[in-house]
Design a protein around this motif. Sequence first.
Motif, PDB file in Angstrom:
ATOM      1  N   SER A 164       0.905  -1.603  -0.062  1.00  0.00           N
ATOM      2  CA  SER A 164       0.020   0.417  -0.079  1.00  0.00           C
ATOM      3  C   SER A 164       0.668   1.530  -0.014  1.00  0.00           C
ATOM      4  N   VAL A 165       2.132   1.473   0.794  1.00  0.00           N
ATOM      5  CA  VAL A 165       3.208   2.447   0.610  1.00  0.00           C
ATOM      6  C   VAL A 165       3.427   2.571  -0.538  1.00  0.00           C
ATOM      7  N   LYS A 166       3.708   1.383  -1.652  1.00  0.00           N
ATOM      8  CA  LYS A 166       4.177   1.688  -3.140  1.00  0.00           C
ATOM      9  C   LYS A 166       2.874   2.477  -3.876  1.00  0.00           C
ATOM     10  N   VAL A 167       1.755   1.526  -3.937  1.00  0.00           N
ATOM     11  CA  VAL A 167       0.627   1.589  -4.840  1.00  0.00           C
ATOM     12  C   VAL A 167      -0.390   2.041  -4.029  1.00  0.00           C
ATOM     13  N   GLY A 168      -0.736   2.110  -2.961  1.00  0.00           N
ATOM     14  CA  GLY A 168      -2.253   2.773  -3.030  1.00  0.00           C
ATOM     15  C   GLY A 168      -2.550   1.074  -2.351  1.00  0.00           C
ATOM     16  N   THR A 169      -3.846   1.416  -1.285  1.00  0.00           N
ATOM     17  CA  THR A 169      -4.489   0.436  -0.110  1.00  0.00           C
ATOM     18  C   THR A 169      -5.161  -0.474  -1.300  1.00  0.00           C
ATOM     19  N   ARG A 170      -6.267  -0.208  -2.371  1.00  0.00           N
ATOM     20  CA  ARG A 170      -7.007  -0.491  -3.427  1.00  0.00           C
ATOM     21  C   ARG A 170      -6.082  -1.950  -3.780  1.00  0.00           C
ATOM     22  N   ALA A 171      -5.054  -1.428  -4.674  1.00  0.00           N
ATOM     23  CA  ALA A 171      -3.817  -1.860  -5.460  1.00  0.00           C
ATOM     24  C   ALA A 171      -2.954  -2.855  -4.316  1.00  0.00           C
ATOM     25  N   GLY A 222      -1.068  -7.791  -2.263  1.00  0.00           N
ATOM     26  CA  GLY A 222      -0.522  -8.744  -1.189  1.00  0.00           C
ATOM     27  C   GLY A 222      -1.161 -10.195  -1.159  1.00  0.00           C
ATOM     28  N   LEU A 223      -2.597 -10.363  -1.989  1.00  0.00           N
ATOM     29  CA  LEU A 223      -3.453 -11.281  -1.785  1.00  0.00           C
ATOM     30  C   LEU A 223      -2.861 -12.159  -2.649  1.00  0.00           C
ATOM     31  N   ALA A 224      -2.157 -11.051  -3.546  1.00  0.00           N
ATOM     32  CA  ALA A 224      -1.986 -12.078  -5.600  1.00  0.00           C
ATOM     33  C   ALA A 224      -0.345 -12.574  -4.347  1.00  0.00           C
ATOM     34  N   VAL A 225       1.013 -12.008  -3.873  1.00  0.00           N
ATOM     35  CA  VAL A 225       1.430 -12.412  -3.323  1.00  0.00           C
ATOM     36  C   VAL A 225       1.647 -13.926  -2.385  1.00  0.00           C
ATOM     37  N   THR A 226       0.751 -13.362  -1.870  1.00  0.00           N
ATOM     38  CA  THR A 226       0.893 -14.293  -0.550  1.00  0.00           C
ATOM     39  C   THR A 226      -0.351 -15.554  -0.042  1.00  0.00           C
ATOM     40  N   GLY A 227      -0.827 -15.176  -1.005  1.00  0.00           N
ATOM     41  CA  GLY A 227      -1.471 -16.445  -1.417  1.00  0.00           C
ATOM     42  C   GLY A 227      -1.140 -18.001  -0.661  1.00  0.00           C
ATOM     43  N   GLY A 228      -1.012 -18.491  -1.624  1.00  0.00           N
ATOM     44  CA  GLY A 228      -0.634 -19.549  -1.788  1.00  0.00           C
ATOM     45  C   GLY A 228       0.237 -19.717  -0.466  1.00  0.00           C
TER      46      GLY A 228
END
Length: 763
Positions: A662-669, A674-680
Amino acid sequence: MLSNRRSTLVRAVLVAVALVVWLGIGSVGGVAQGKLSQVQTNDAAAFLPSSAESTRAAQESRGFVETETLPALVVLQPADGSEITPDQLAAVQEWAQEVPDLALPPGNEGTWSDYLMGEVAVVPAQDGEALLVALSLDGGKAEELLAGEERVSGSFVVALRESLEEDLGATATSAGDLGLQAWVTGPAGFVADLVTAFGGIDGVLLFVALGAVLLILAVVYRSPFLPFVVILTAVFALCLAGLVVYNLAKNGTLVLNGQSQGILSILVVGASVDYALLLVARYREELLHVEHPADAMRRALRACVEPIAASAGTVIAGVLCLLLSDLGSNRSLGPVAAIGIASALLGALTLLPALLLVLGKRSRALFWPRAPRVQTAVVSAGGEHAHVDQAAEPDPADGPGLWPRLARSVGRRARPVWIITALALCVGAAFLPTLKASGTNQVDVFLTDVDAVSGEEVLAEHFPAGAVQPAIVIVDEGDVDAVTTAAEAVEGVDAVVPYTGAPGGPGAPAADAPPVVVDGRVRLDVTTAASADTQEGVATVEDVRTAVHEVSPSALVGGAAAETLDTQRSSERDVRVIVPVVLLVIGLILMALLRSVVAAALLLGANVLSFAAALGVSAIVFNHVFDYAGADPVVPLFAFVFLVALGVDYSIFLMTRVREESVKVGTRAGVIRGLAVTGGVITSAGVVLATTFAALGIIPLLFLAQIAFIVAFGVLLDTFVVRSLLVPALVHDIGRRTWWPSALSRRPEHGQHTAAPEVGRPT
């Protein structure tokens, strides 16, 4: 060049030191882990607070007897259902007189007469269809260890069963030439069978848990090496925890029971593997960016230490809230579990990195055959320590995998997703009131056929059930008549007689002798129609207390049923006190970690709802699928502490990465990334933890089976619903306000993900 050589030497020394230290811990801790059963205490009465009425009654009752005893009851009946013959009675009487002269197990000198008290009583049933042999072990010696590290009580029960089979041909399933079947029951029989059930913790439970986890890791990593590296980390962490807990229990600093030992093993294995999965995933990610594995590990540790330490701290803080319990068994589980989590944390942050770097520059080989390679297209100069320009990397949420697709879908439909999932969880939570957690009969504790349970049922058919362990009332001598009248008027009470000190077994006629008076107090023995180890017997004793206290406020009601009653009351009090404290402590930790009140409230609320749904679904399964008679009142408490603390873990892992993005691209993005990277990796961690807790179900005890199901199902619910759908959708819908009151909540949204447009939504 010289600097590189020096840093290489330092890394090698650090890796070697870590491995040597952990090898030492493993060699000593492995022995201690195997000896934990020797320092167990499974007597429920030992866990009651000193203020409990049954505890005070027991203290005064000791003045009426020279030595407390632990009864072992042998019940025999003809296999054909006929009456006892004179030959059968004579054979049993002869056998009973020889029991004290039986030799102790090999390696010990002497006979069982060194541990038995009083005369051996053989009591025929009034219906003539059964015999009862009452033997009394010295209560002060019953928990002593014999040669071979077996307790006196358990060894005596084994000796009785072996002697019955050898000398009379009588067992629970065979009658022999004499035609009698035999069971060993009573308090000693139940303790022995309970210890036998817990005996699977040291071997079978760990073997099943580690084997299941190994298979999952093999699927996750698709490597022949990494699964064993992670499993080794968990095993050595368990050795450390076992070493600490063994010495604390041996010195009386904490009380360890079989339940705590089983939970310790599962908790350490599950937490160690979870932390390892997170660290290895980040390490693998960093290996795509830097050339040298040591640099990748340093960056991975820098990114993972905070969420892993926060996760461990959350669980430790949650379980330490059990120190507020009135029950010693619950209080001891707090530090035992905290030691386990701390050991898992140390193993993941010290031993695991050392194992992953043991091959130096060739450490990528541990990932074979899918070893990560540096993405050379955007590598900057820097020789051996070259790194990738991450700014040029593609957005991970744009990938074709399952989790990037799910993340984009959640972003597109955030509000419907969280509304539907929240409603589904509410439906499950609606069944929470149907959970029967007011206590169970002792015979329901075992999920398999055991001698003590079968013997108890036969005993109840032919002898007064409440005479085996009568309730005791300690009363002033002047109040004896009034208390006797009040107790006899209670429904379910068969007899009230003063204690005279005369010998006799259950069902034997009372001796005509004056009552024993100690310091102006008299002990009354109250025989109930229901057995003391049933909920009916407990309810009767509760009514006796009420009636007795009305005529003699100073009277004390104790005994086995009263101890169960006080245990249940203490458990209910613990739920009321500990649950709010756990919520407060975890909430404060989340606020400090995420620097946000809103995010902390969101995560805590989501996990409490998930817990309620897990307990509601468990109630349906227990009542209508497994057909359990009920549950101990402590089951919801343990389930709450572990599920909320462990469930918040996965949200912490997700939200720390979401905040970073969120610090880099905003909360919604950021939440989509975050979900895409940590999901697995978080899903893998959840499946591992659920599997390890499910392994508790192989121990054939009701309490552990229920904890196994509730926690395993709840962890999966947190993993696949709360962390994957509910929390990301809520964060996406709320947007930057999630981070209030931190500065991030005032930062404008930017870098909006193109695959998840926010049409018409103000930013």
